[in-house]
Design a protein around this motif. Sequence first.
Motif, PDB file in Angstrom:
ATOM      1  N   SER A  59       0.822  -1.218   0.000  1.00 21.97           N
ATOM      2  CA  SER A  59       0.000   0.000   0.000  1.00 21.97           C
ATOM      3  C   SER A  59       0.849   1.258   0.000  1.00 21.97           C
ATOM      4  O   SER A  59       2.047   1.225   0.263  1.00 21.97           O
ATOM      5  CB  SER A  59      -0.922   0.010   1.214  1.00 21.97           C
ATOM      6  OG  SER A  59      -0.146   0.133   2.386  1.00 21.97           O
ATOM      7  N   LYS A  60       0.171   2.321  -0.297  1.00 18.55           N
ATOM      8  CA  LYS A  60       0.798   3.644  -0.295  1.00 18.55           C
ATOM      9  C   LYS A  60      -0.170   4.595   0.397  1.00 18.55           C
ATOM     10  O   LYS A  60      -1.347   4.645   0.062  1.00 18.55           O
ATOM     11  CB  LYS A  60       1.047   4.099  -1.731  1.00 18.55           C
ATOM     12  CG  LYS A  60       1.667   5.458  -1.851  1.00 18.55           C
ATOM     13  CD  LYS A  60       1.887   5.811  -3.309  1.00 18.55           C
ATOM     14  CE  LYS A  60       2.512   7.174  -3.448  1.00 18.55           C
ATOM     15  NZ  LYS A  60       2.757   7.521  -4.855  1.00 18.55           N
ATOM     16  N   SER A  61       0.311   5.331   1.383  1.00 17.60           N
ATOM     17  CA  SER A  61      -0.550   6.283   2.075  1.00 17.60           C
ATOM     18  C   SER A  61       0.064   7.670   2.046  1.00 17.60           C
ATOM     19  O   SER A  61       1.273   7.830   2.125  1.00 17.60           O
ATOM     20  CB  SER A  61      -0.805   5.840   3.521  1.00 17.60           C
ATOM     21  OG  SER A  61       0.384   5.912   4.257  1.00 17.60           O
ATOM     22  N   VAL A  62      -0.817   8.645   1.913  1.00 15.21           N
ATOM     23  CA  VAL A  62      -0.406  10.040   1.884  1.00 15.21           C
ATOM     24  C   VAL A  62      -1.063  10.737   3.067  1.00 15.21           C
ATOM     25  O   VAL A  62      -2.274  10.643   3.261  1.00 15.21           O
ATOM     26  CB  VAL A  62      -0.832  10.719   0.562  1.00 15.21           C
ATOM     27  CG1 VAL A  62      -0.434  12.183   0.556  1.00 15.21           C
ATOM     28  CG2 VAL A  62      -0.244   9.993  -0.629  1.00 15.21           C
ATOM     29  N   THR A  63      -0.254  11.425   3.860  1.00 15.59           N
ATOM     30  CA  THR A  63      -0.758  12.135   5.026  1.00 15.59           C
ATOM     31  C   THR A  63      -0.398  13.613   4.901  1.00 15.59           C
ATOM     32  O   THR A  63       0.768  13.950   4.688  1.00 15.59           O
ATOM     33  CB  THR A  63      -0.146  11.561   6.318  1.00 15.59           C
ATOM     34  OG1 THR A  63      -0.360  10.163   6.351  1.00 15.59           O
ATOM     35  CG2 THR A  63      -0.749  12.207   7.533  1.00 15.59           C
ATOM     36  N   ALA A  64      -1.407  14.480   5.047  1.00 12.85           N
ATOM     37  CA  ALA A  64      -1.175  15.919   5.020  1.00 12.85           C
ATOM     38  C   ALA A  64      -1.497  16.481   6.399  1.00 12.85           C
ATOM     39  O   ALA A  64      -2.569  16.235   6.944  1.00 12.85           O
ATOM     40  CB  ALA A  64      -2.051  16.576   3.964  1.00 12.85           C
ATOM     41  N   THR A  65      -0.560  17.219   6.958  1.00 10.73           N
ATOM     42  CA  THR A  65      -0.769  17.835   8.273  1.00 10.73           C
ATOM     43  C   THR A  65      -0.437  19.322   8.193  1.00 10.73           C
ATOM     44  O   THR A  65       0.422  19.745   7.432  1.00 10.73           O
ATOM     45  CB  THR A  65       0.112  17.182   9.355  1.00 10.73           C
ATOM     46  OG1 THR A  65       1.475  17.300   8.968  1.00 10.73           O
ATOM     47  CG2 THR A  65      -0.245  15.727   9.549  1.00 10.73           C
ATOM     48  N   SER A  66      -1.156  20.076   9.006  1.00  9.56           N
ATOM     49  CA  SER A  66      -0.924  21.513   9.076  1.00  9.56           C
ATOM     50  C   SER A  66      -1.221  21.979  10.487  1.00  9.56           C
ATOM     51  O   SER A  66      -2.185  21.538  11.109  1.00  9.56           O
ATOM     52  CB  SER A  66      -1.817  22.258   8.076  1.00  9.56           C
ATOM     53  OG  SER A  66      -1.656  23.652   8.249  1.00  9.56           O
TER      54      SER A  66
END
Length: 180
Positions: A59-66
């Motif tokens: 799998s491939k996961s993308v996480t965006a945090t701000s």
Amino acid sequence: MTFSDAIRTCFTKFLTFSGRASRPEYWFFFLFIVIWNVIAAIIDAQFFTQVAVTETETSKSVTATSSAPVQSIVSLIVFIPHLAVAWRRMHDTGRSGLYALLPILLILGAFAVLIFGIGLASHFQHGGSLDILFTRATLLIVVPTLIVLFVSPLLVLWWLTRPSQPGVNKYGPNPIEVPQ
């Protein structure tokens, strides 16, 4: 009252919790807050978001945090003026300004019941009759409180949409009827 008049009035009276505020004054300022929060969210998304990509074999996961610093600053700037205009808006409908804080006060009360009730239960032997009694009593109190927490913001919203009381009430003259 126009959009710009409402914004100017709310920032001028940012510490004024006495008197009355008309519906246009409150709702134009509320619209101003929404617009600036959207703009701040866009700025945060463009300049303050960190994207992390994690890949495994399957799998491939993308996480965006701000940390949303611009939204935090905007919220701090408008918090007191918004509270003040909501307070005055409640006065305009003939209610105490404390009603504007009703949802916040209920949330604090619910957390206090939950923390103290379960905290008190944890002092007794686990599985004992007093532990179970305090846990069940706490849950018995928390469930209706959660229902009230759901309804209270809707009630406050309804109060904020009510028309002004005509004439003078105990909080002052009607802002629409007062010559500027």
